[in-house]
Design a protein around this motif. Structure first.
Motif, short mmCIF file in Angstrom:
data_model
loop_
_atom_site.label_atom_id
_atom_site.label_comp_id
_atom_site.label_asym_id
_atom_site.label_seq_id
_atom_site.Cartn_x
_atom_site.Cartn_y
_atom_site.Cartn_z
N THR A 158 -11.05 -0.02 2.28
CA THR A 158 -10.42 -0.68 0.74
C THR A 158 -9.00 -0.76 1.09
O THR A 158 -8.38 -1.74 0.46
CB THR A 158 -11.00 -0.10 -0.35
N VAL A 163 -6.47 -4.22 0.97
CA VAL A 163 -5.57 -4.40 -0.03
C VAL A 163 -4.43 -4.51 0.80
O VAL A 163 -3.51 -5.47 0.60
CB VAL A 163 -5.49 -3.25 -0.84
N VAL A 169 0.91 -1.43 -0.10
CA VAL A 169 0.01 -0.16 -0.12
C VAL A 169 0.75 1.30 -0.15
O VAL A 169 0.60 2.20 -0.72
CB VAL A 169 -0.77 0.03 1.29
#
Length: 324
Positions: A305, A309, A260
């Motif tokens: 979200t 991830v 991320v």
């Protein structure tokens, strides 16, 4: 025994942050240590102006106390333990200076980019020389291939690049309520699993101390945030996870587990390159989390979200390192 230490480490880190917050947040308010919101950011963020920042101090206190207490209870603090704390506190101090200039001296951009970079390089170099004094390996392991590259004297350049890069990557990701708190909890949790698997128990204890502290902070940082960690927290966590990857010799796997943070950084780099070369923007705004806000996603939807991830990246990183 170790399982109990891990459990109580998470619990201790969590409770210290949760118990400090109701005392520290009003204290920050009285000092008028409120966040200044950049005018070029999403307009919806302007309502966050004045929210207390520098809450990362609570995370640093919780992690430091918890790590020292629990490592000494388990087996005694090692060189690696003190190195991880040194890096975290060093980058935290740099972030504190940046925050202090922003909120007290009212200079919205804080430290200049050159000042911040110099501080990051100095901390990274000190970290390298302490490693060198303790005969630490200067090889970088390549996951899956069971192969390593010996960097020798060039390892210092790798360390500087890795620590500067990931401290800035986590800092860039810190733009939405709870985004970095949740993402770092996941990433440090993955490193705790891998450190445990390698029998590097002091590194595992440090990792879960961070998990507990940031989860405690998340109680007050989740949307709508009552406090921000500021650069004090984000730079410290970014530097710490880079140092953790180096100490556990999992440098490259950090790219996966910290996926991320890597994607957020790449979105900024691509945006700048595209705009300077073509005059066009790839995203409505970078870092990437702002793009999703501007296409209509709610802040909470974006954050959750990105957490999902991040969790997928963490599982992938563990899978690559342990089972492949």
């Amino acid at each position: 025994m170790l399982e109990q230490v891990i459990f109580f480490t998470i619990l201790m880190g969590f409770l210290i942050t949760v118990l400090l917050s109701p005392i520290f947040i009003p204290f920050l308010r009285r000092l008028k240590f409120g966040q200044s919101i950049r005018e070029e950011g999403p307009q919806s963020h302007q309502k966050k102006s004045g929210t207390p920042t520098m809450g990362g101090i609570m995370i640093l206190v919780a992690v430091t106390v918890t790590t020292l207490v629990m490592t000494n209870k388990f087996s005694g603090a090692t060189v690696e333990t003190y190195l991880l704390l040194l890096v975290m506190l060093g980058f935290g101090l740099l972030g504190f200076l940046d925050d202090f200039i922003k909120v007290v001296m009212k200079r919205n951009l804080g430290l200049t980019s050159k000042q911040k970079l110099l501080g990051q390089i100095i901390i990274s170099a000190v970290f390298y020389f302490i490693l060198k004094q303790n005969d630490f390996s200067t090889a970088v392991n390549i996951p899956y291939f069971d192969y390593s590259i010996e960097l020798g004297v060039f390892y210092i350049l790798f360390i500087i690049f890795w620590m500067v890069g990931f401290s800035n990557a986590v800092n860039l990701t810190d733009g939405l309520d709870g985004l970095v708190s949740g993402s770092t909890a996941i990433a440090f949790g993955a490193f705790a699993v891998l450190a445990w698997n390698q029998s590097q128990f002091e590194a595992a204890i440090f990792s879960v101390a961070v998990v507990g502290a940031v989860l405690g902070f998340l109680v007050f940082n989740a949307h709508p945030a009552k406090v921000f960690m500021g650069d004090t927290g984000s730079l410290a966590l970014g530097g710490a996870i880079a140092a953790l990857a180096i100490v556990t010799k999992l440098e490259i796997i950090l790219i996966v587990i910290g996926g991320v943070f890597v994607i957020e950084t790449l979105s900024v780099i691509l945006q700048v390159i595209s705009f300077k070369t073509t005059g066009k923007r790839i995203f409505r705004m970078s870092p990437l989390h702002h793009h999703y806000e501007l296409i209509g996603w709610s802040e909470w939807r974006v954050v959750v979200t990105f957490w999902v991830v991040g969790l997928l990246f963490a599982v992938l990183g563990i899978y690559i390192e342990v089972w492949l």
